[in-house]
Design a protein around this motif. Sequence first.
Motif, PDB file in Angstrom:
ATOM      1  N   MET A  70    -174.568  46.713 107.353  1.00 43.69           N
ATOM      2  CA  MET A  70    -175.015  47.941 108.031  1.00 43.69           C
ATOM      3  C   MET A  70    -174.854  49.130 107.106  1.00 43.69           C
ATOM      4  O   MET A  70    -174.073  49.086 106.163  1.00 43.69           O
ATOM      5  CB  MET A  70    -174.143  48.191 109.278  1.00 43.69           C
ATOM      6  CG  MET A  70    -174.280  47.129 110.326  1.00 43.69           C
ATOM      7  SD  MET A  70    -173.019  47.343 111.583  1.00 43.69           S
ATOM      8  CE  MET A  70    -173.826  48.528 112.629  1.00 43.69           C
ATOM      9  N   GLN A  73    -173.085  54.864 108.153  1.00 44.22           N
ATOM     10  CA  GLN A  73    -173.246  55.767 109.301  1.00 44.22           C
ATOM     11  C   GLN A  73    -173.455  54.972 110.593  1.00 44.22           C
ATOM     12  O   GLN A  73    -172.798  55.235 111.607  1.00 44.22           O
ATOM     13  CB  GLN A  73    -174.417  56.738 109.063  1.00 44.22           C
ATOM     14  CG  GLN A  73    -174.504  57.853 110.105  1.00 44.22           C
ATOM     15  CD  GLN A  73    -173.278  58.769 110.114  1.00 44.22           C
ATOM     16  OE1 GLN A  73    -172.935  59.364 109.101  1.00 44.22           O
ATOM     17  NE2 GLN A  73    -172.590  58.867 111.257  1.00 44.22           N
ATOM     18  N   ALA A  74    -174.337  53.965 110.538  1.00 48.06           N
ATOM     19  CA  ALA A  74    -174.587  53.168 111.751  1.00 48.06           C
ATOM     20  C   ALA A  74    -173.308  52.448 112.144  1.00 48.06           C
ATOM     21  O   ALA A  74    -172.973  52.332 113.332  1.00 48.06           O
ATOM     22  CB  ALA A  74    -175.696  52.166 111.481  1.00 48.06           C
ATOM     23  N   ASP A  77    -170.855  54.954 113.692  1.00 49.83           N
ATOM     24  CA  ASP A  77    -171.366  55.409 114.996  1.00 49.83           C
ATOM     25  C   ASP A  77    -170.982  54.401 116.079  1.00 49.83           C
ATOM     26  O   ASP A  77    -170.519  54.773 117.158  1.00 49.83           O
ATOM     27  CB  ASP A  77    -172.899  55.545 114.976  1.00 49.83           C
ATOM     28  CG  ASP A  77    -173.355  56.793 114.227  1.00 49.83           C
ATOM     29  OD1 ASP A  77    -172.497  57.648 113.906  1.00 49.83           O
ATOM     30  OD2 ASP A  77    -174.565  56.915 113.943  1.00 49.83           O
TER      31      ASP A  77
END
Length: 639
Positions: A70, A73-74, A77
Amino acid sequence: MAAKTKKPTFYITTPIYYASGALHIGHCYTTVACDAIARFKRMDGFDVYYLTGTDEHGQKVQQAAEQKGMTPQAFVDGLAERIQKLWQRMDISNDGFIRTTDKAHEKAIADIFTKLYEKGDIYKSEYSGKYCAPCESFWTSSQLVDGKCPDCGREVQDTKEECYFFRLSKYADRVRKLLTETDFLQPDSRVREMVNNFIDKGLTDLAVTRTSFDWGIKVPFDPKHVIYVWIDALPNYITALGYGADGEKYKKYWPCDLHVMAKEIVRFHAIVWPAILMALDLPLPKRVYGHGWIMFGGDKMSKSKGNVVDPFILTDRYGVDALRYYLLSSMPFGDDSNYTSELLLSAINNDLVNDLGNLVRRTLAMSKQYFDGEVVKPQADERDAEYKSAIDALAEKVRADMDKPELNKALEKIFDVIGRSNKYIDANKPWELKKTGDTVRLNAVIYNLLEGIRVCANMLLPFLTKYPTRIFDGLGIAEPNDFKAAKYGAVKQFKTTEIEPILNRLDIKKELAELEAIANQAEEKEQTKAEEQELISIDDFFKSELRVVDIEACEKVEKAKKLLKLTVFDGERRRTIVSGIAMAYAPEELVGKKAALVANLKPAKLCGIVSEGMLLCSVGEDGIPRLVMPTGKAGDKIC
Ligand code: MSP
């Protein structure tokens, strides 16, 4: 009209937790403890700001994201959302939630860094030490184990890296005074640890940037440097209040009243953080409290068995109050203590079901049976003086413990009155008063018990979020928002009803077996997942399109020691590939060679360069990837 007096403020914080994996009950411990303090202070007339949040930058987070395929940031989050769900589940009453990836935080950190640099408290120099290439980690000689990397056991190399330093040494005397001449750091045992282990040994300047990874806030005037975790993380306590952005909250709540964390990061909070604030000429927090650790039974507990201590599972089975109660009552706040399922289950049975549950159930049943729930305030009676004064003294005793803070002792005081109340029933035997027809005395005894329960439920409100509310329903009175009525005799008349218990007695043997089964199931699931991940079908394999490519050009990637940027020809077109092979080759050696390309990978950005595929490598014992070099011509299929 008299001016409304302004409430005093109280600002309390937890550490910001790393967004690199799921949180466990150890993290819940700090967050629930701060929640109980925040709730107590609100009820005690303070304007409270309670802050928690997530620490989302750094190499570990970047690596964890990469492992999951990934973007960082994802990845963060998702974790930040899960962590906030956990706090909702635990009924955490935080007023703010800061993420270090918040734009306002990132800007404030860049400004703080520049300010400290301009002042001369941050300077550029060279870090020299040992470097483990596969782990991308720097170590000092004393951190090595048998001269090798403490993480992976491989050889390390002497290295020098340009980086920025914070002038911690300049503040050593002021920090020493702060720790030894004030009550800044508690408990006292932590002061000794800090002075003996760090201050007496001499504070050296702290490396505060890295160039070996890029998931973080860049130094604004030298962007190949990333601001390292602590300088990014510690100022969250002011950036969350809008420091540097004309924050009203900053003006209102800073300096912080209480930073709470476990002992392993006291050094950063009690030495580095005050020094940063001194350098910024800002007021220092009033108090730092380093509590102990919840231990998980030494090495007996396997990682996957850690699932029995998953707070979602525990609260699904036993409710939030049970876990909150266990965490807050089971360990002396400053010391370590061991977690076992048995201890959790016995705390539920002994304290919540037996002592509190039975007291409430018996008293409400008698109130209903003898007076149809209507019980009135009686005349004073000498025989009850001791019980009444125990009720009257409770709020003050709890307040004294909460101020220290010694949460387990505060709960002990409340459960002491609960215990006395049960004894008061046994000593006064209401059923005999009923038999002899002494209704006046019977009313007085039940009233006194209802008052005991009411005051205890009032004092339990900061600790438990469900049961006290139900008790107030049973007592037929509104749940208080403060402690003003936490005294004997405040209610003139009760109209009670019976309530369902919040918890029933648990069969400990059965529960232990079920928790064990959950742990085993989780372990099996993990194993199956791993096995499924390991074995792929032929169809899966043929999903990858492998081709021979010619390497036409190759250069270093400026910010990354391990990466090379290559231009390859795949028989049809030229592609840019970023590959982690710099430890094995000088760029010029590779030009003219052939490599094996995974041609149908989604493009990925590495150090700002879009890589259009991946080159196959073999990785030897030294951990260094080397290219697989096929024969054939560019564009040939490999299968
Ligand atoms: N991100 C840093 C903190 C930066 S604060 C400016 C960090 N994060 S962490 O996720 O590792 O959280 C550490 C904290 O979690 C501990 O200091 C403590 O508050 C809590 N705990 C984690 N495990 C714990 C136990 N087993 N027992 C008690 N507290 C525990 O460090």
